[in-house]
Design a protein around this motif. Structure first.
Motif, PDB file in Angstrom:
ATOM      1  N   VAL A  13      72.462  -2.443  30.052  1.00 52.94           N
ATOM      2  CA  VAL A  13      73.058  -3.215  31.193  1.00 52.94           C
ATOM      3  C   VAL A  13      72.109  -3.221  32.263  1.00 52.94           C
ATOM      4  O   VAL A  13      71.845  -4.189  32.600  1.00 52.94           O
ATOM      5  CB  VAL A  13      74.417  -2.670  31.405  1.00 52.94           C
ATOM      6  N   GLY A  14      71.810  -2.001  32.767  1.00 52.73           N
ATOM      7  CA  GLY A  14      70.671  -2.322  33.955  1.00 52.73           C
ATOM      8  C   GLY A  14      69.522  -2.883  33.734  1.00 52.73           C
ATOM      9  O   GLY A  14      69.031  -3.734  34.515  1.00 52.73           O
ATOM     10  N   MET A  15      69.042  -2.718  32.205  1.00 53.54           N
ATOM     11  CA  MET A  15      67.755  -3.394  31.907  1.00 53.54           C
ATOM     12  C   MET A  15      68.046  -4.916  31.909  1.00 53.54           C
ATOM     13  O   MET A  15      67.005  -5.405  32.373  1.00 53.54           O
ATOM     14  CB  MET A  15      67.419  -2.886  30.712  1.00 53.54           C
ATOM     15  N   THR A  16      69.129  -5.433  31.695  1.00 55.79           N
ATOM     16  CA  THR A  16      69.579  -7.060  31.518  1.00 55.79           C
ATOM     17  C   THR A  16      69.393  -7.332  32.794  1.00 55.79           C
ATOM     18  O   THR A  16      68.661  -8.582  32.721  1.00 55.79           O
ATOM     19  CB  THR A  16      70.892  -7.008  30.956  1.00 55.79           C
ATOM     20  N   LEU A  17      69.813  -6.860  33.626  1.00 53.81           N
ATOM     21  CA  LEU A  17      69.777  -7.119  35.189  1.00 53.81           C
ATOM     22  C   LEU A  17      68.568  -7.481  35.473  1.00 53.81           C
ATOM     23  O   LEU A  17      68.152  -8.648  36.353  1.00 53.81           O
ATOM     24  CB  LEU A  17      70.657  -6.551  35.989  1.00 53.81           C
ATOM     25  N   VAL A  18      67.484  -6.379  35.472  1.00 50.50           N
ATOM     26  CA  VAL A  18      66.133  -6.797  35.532  1.00 50.50           C
ATOM     27  C   VAL A  18      65.493  -7.768  34.883  1.00 50.50           C
ATOM     28  O   VAL A  18      64.675  -8.509  35.498  1.00 50.50           O
ATOM     29  CB  VAL A  18      65.366  -5.039  35.373  1.00 50.50           C
ATOM     30  N   VAL A  19      65.747  -7.705  33.573  1.00 56.48           N
ATOM     31  CA  VAL A  19      64.961  -8.980  32.766  1.00 56.48           C
ATOM     32  C   VAL A  19      65.571 -10.277  33.091  1.00 56.48           C
ATOM     33  O   VAL A  19      64.657 -11.213  33.023  1.00 56.48           O
ATOM     34  CB  VAL A  19      65.430  -8.600  31.358  1.00 56.48           C
ATOM     35  N   LEU A  20      66.612 -10.477  33.450  1.00 56.32           N
ATOM     36  CA  LEU A  20      67.281 -11.677  34.084  1.00 56.32           C
ATOM     37  C   LEU A  20      66.566 -12.089  35.221  1.00 56.32           C
ATOM     38  O   LEU A  20      66.402 -13.259  35.443  1.00 56.32           O
ATOM     39  CB  LEU A  20      68.668 -11.655  34.303  1.00 56.32           C
ATOM     40  N   THR A  21      65.900 -11.360  36.031  1.00 54.49           N
ATOM     41  CA  THR A  21      65.166 -11.685  37.134  1.00 54.49           C
ATOM     42  C   THR A  21      63.654 -11.977  36.881  1.00 54.49           C
ATOM     43  O   THR A  21      62.704 -12.096  37.511  1.00 54.49           O
ATOM     44  CB  THR A  21      65.276 -10.627  38.377  1.00 54.49           C
ATOM     45  N   ALA A  22      63.401 -11.614  35.340  1.00 50.06           N
ATOM     46  CA  ALA A  22      61.999 -11.998  34.886  1.00 50.06           C
ATOM     47  C   ALA A  22      61.220 -10.583  35.267  1.00 50.06           C
ATOM     48  O   ALA A  22      59.770 -10.849  35.205  1.00 50.06           O
ATOM     49  CB  ALA A  22      61.237 -13.141  35.229  1.00 50.06           C
ATOM     50  N   GLY A  23      61.849  -9.681  35.180  1.00 49.90           N
ATOM     51  CA  GLY A  23      61.322  -8.210  35.484  1.00 49.90           C
ATOM     52  C   GLY A  23      61.245  -7.415  34.047  1.00 49.90           C
ATOM     53  O   GLY A  23      61.564  -7.985  33.147  1.00 49.90           O
ATOM     54  N   ILE A  24      61.064  -6.042  34.470  1.00 41.71           N
ATOM     55  CA  ILE A  24      61.044  -5.282  33.325  1.00 41.71           C
ATOM     56  C   ILE A  24      61.089  -3.888  34.182  1.00 41.71           C
ATOM     57  O   ILE A  24      60.306  -3.691  34.982  1.00 41.71           O
ATOM     58  CB  ILE A  24      59.802  -5.323  32.308  1.00 41.71           C
ATOM     59  N   ASP A  25      61.514  -2.865  33.286  1.00 39.35           N
ATOM     60  CA  ASP A  25      61.758  -1.358  33.821  1.00 39.35           C
ATOM     61  C   ASP A  25      61.197  -0.580  32.880  1.00 39.35           C
ATOM     62  O   ASP A  25      62.103  -0.209  31.779  1.00 39.35           O
ATOM     63  CB  ASP A  25      63.014  -1.182  34.353  1.00 39.35           C
ATOM     64  N   LEU A  26      60.048  -0.055  32.828  1.00 36.37           N
ATOM     65  CA  LEU A  26      59.812   1.143  31.835  1.00 36.37           C
ATOM     66  C   LEU A  26      60.065   2.506  32.386  1.00 36.37           C
ATOM     67  O   LEU A  26      59.895   3.470  31.337  1.00 36.37           O
ATOM     68  CB  LEU A  26      58.114   0.929  31.741  1.00 36.37           C
ATOM     69  N   ILE A  30      67.110  -8.442  21.541  1.00 31.47           N
ATOM     70  CA  ILE A  30      68.031  -8.632  20.478  1.00 31.47           C
ATOM     71  C   ILE A  30      69.252  -9.371  20.736  1.00 31.47           C
ATOM     72  O   ILE A  30      69.696 -10.239  20.117  1.00 31.47           O
ATOM     73  CB  ILE A  30      68.248  -7.248  19.505  1.00 31.47           C
ATOM     74  N   GLY A  31      69.748  -8.785  21.781  1.00 28.81           N
ATOM     75  CA  GLY A  31      70.881  -9.818  22.470  1.00 28.81           C
ATOM     76  C   GLY A  31      70.927 -11.041  22.749  1.00 28.81           C
ATOM     77  O   GLY A  31      71.731 -11.579  23.353  1.00 28.81           O
ATOM     78  N   GLY A  32      69.576 -11.344  22.927  1.00 27.29           N
ATOM     79  CA  GLY A  32      69.583 -12.826  23.371  1.00 27.29           C
ATOM     80  C   GLY A  32      68.881 -13.061  24.828  1.00 27.29           C
ATOM     81  O   GLY A  32      68.814 -14.213  25.165  1.00 27.29           O
ATOM     82  N   THR A  33      68.720 -12.125  25.434  1.00 28.67           N
ATOM     83  CA  THR A  33      68.275 -12.276  26.931  1.00 28.67           C
ATOM     84  C   THR A  33      66.743 -12.532  26.972  1.00 28.67           C
ATOM     85  O   THR A  33      65.838 -11.991  26.304  1.00 28.67           O
ATOM     86  CB  THR A  33      68.330 -10.939  27.646  1.00 28.67           C
ATOM     87  N   SER A  34      66.272 -13.613  27.712  1.00 34.08           N
ATOM     88  CA  SER A  34      64.827 -13.949  27.464  1.00 34.08           C
ATOM     89  C   SER A  34      64.064 -13.056  28.402  1.00 34.08           C
ATOM     90  O   SER A  34      64.268 -12.879  29.450  1.00 34.08           O
ATOM     91  CB  SER A  34      64.336 -15.480  27.989  1.00 34.08           C
ATOM     92  N   LEU A  35      63.068 -12.842  27.665  1.00 38.43           N
ATOM     93  CA  LEU A  35      62.003 -11.804  28.532  1.00 38.43           C
ATOM     94  C   LEU A  35      61.247 -12.601  29.876  1.00 38.43           C
ATOM     95  O   LEU A  35      60.723 -12.049  30.684  1.00 38.43           O
ATOM     96  CB  LEU A  35      60.849 -11.180  27.622  1.00 38.43           C
TER      97      LEU A  35
END
Length: 318
Positions: free
Chosen positions: A48-61, A257-262
């Motif tokens: 869920v936290g990763m989704t919020l980051v990816v929605l802003t066109a980011g990534i958290d490793l 897999i859930g459909g959020t665009s990178l």
């Protein structure tokens, strides 16, 4: 075709469940069902936290390492407190105090990544990769390379307890999902997150404070990684120095897999939850079928690759 694309994750989950149920008679049992839900709870919270980051066109490793340091701090403070011999001072921590400390550590770790990204214009991949290494090193330093165990029954309740016939981790992940869905769909902040991922320049021109929103989502991702760390530590009754290794890969897999665009701006929390369920069912099925852990990594890697390819194809169609 577009209608089918909307349900592709659900169709994939159905096919996966049918296939595994044919291959293993242990899959469609109540005990295994609860086991899967308990196991995926941690990945759901992190994803869920990763989704919020990816929605802003980011990534958290860094979420796996943040999970480790947060769990270690929570366990260490709960069991040993803080001792300062030079001042003849000892500070003990209650259960709530230790958990709050772990959440603060996670939030501050995410804040550090967000601040570095926005202040110094460092790519999220590089900034969070650095945070991954820093947090893992701090975990080793804090624990001195040894697990922190025997944390008590009250703490174990969060990872192994049941409430109203449902595992406590499932309740916690459900609460996280509810809050995240309401935030992304019903608040101005949620619209800002999607706007930044869709077109950052347009969002800036419309008056959105890009830096504040990005720092917020990375801080939330760090805090949710800490929640995952507390759940893992509670379930094992031990804070392991190497906890959380490769957890970021499962989280990214669930998001994609859930459909959020990178590339940002498109995706939903519920889609990520479905992605996490698919990953959890896949992991569980491979274990039930006694597939080698090495082959499990290969299969998950291929699943991520296929999901990214589908995401790119859908982007072209849009």
């Amino acid at each position: 075709m577009k209608n089918i694309a909307k349900f592709q994750s659900l169709i994939a989950l159905f096919i996966l469940c049918v296939l595994i149920s044919f291959l293993s008679d242990k899959f469609l049992t109540v005990n295994n069902g609860w086991n899967v839900l308990r196991q995926i709870s941690v990945n759901i919270v992190i994803s869920v936290g990763m989704t919020l980051v990816v929605l802003t066109a980011g990534i958290d490793l860094s979420v796996g390492s943040i999970l480790a340091i947060s769990g270690a701090v929570t366990a260490g403070l709960l069991k040993n407190g803080i001792a300062i011999p030079s001042l003849n001072l000892f500070i003990g921590f209650s259960l709530l105090g230790a958990i709050l400390a772990g959440l603060i550590v996670g939030s501050l770790s995410g804040f550090f990544s967000g601040f570095t990204i926005t202040r110094f214009k460092i790519p999220p991949f590089v900034a969070t990769l650095a945070m991954l290494t820093i947090a893992r090193g701090l975990t080793m330093l804090y624990t001195e390379g040894f697990p922190i165990s025997e944390l008590g029954e009250n703490f174990a309740f969060f990872g192994t307890g049941w409430l109203l016939g449902i595992p406590v981790p499932v309740w916690i992940s459900g609460l996280v999902i509810l809050v995240a869905v309401l935030m992304t769909q019903k608040t101005r902040l949620g619209r800002y997150i999607y706007a930044i991922g869709g077109n950052e320049n347009a969002a800036r021109l419309s008056g959105i404070n890009i830096n504040q929103v990005k720092i917020f989502v990375y801080s939330v991702a760090g805090m949710l990684a800490a929640v995952g760390g507390i759940l893992v530590t509670s379930r094992l009754d031990s804070a392991q120095p190497n906890a959380g290794i490769s957890y970021e890969l499962d989280a990214i897999a669930a998001v994609v897999i859930g459909g959020t665009s990178l590339s940002g701006g498109r995706g939903t929390i519920m889609g990520t939850v479905l992605g996490a369920v698919i990953i959890g069912v896949l992991n569980n099925g491979l274990v039930l079928l006694d597939v080698s852990p090495f082959w499990q990594q290969v299969v998950k890697g291929l699943v991520i690759l296929v999901a990214v390819i589908i995401d790119k194809q859908n982007s072209k169609q849009d």
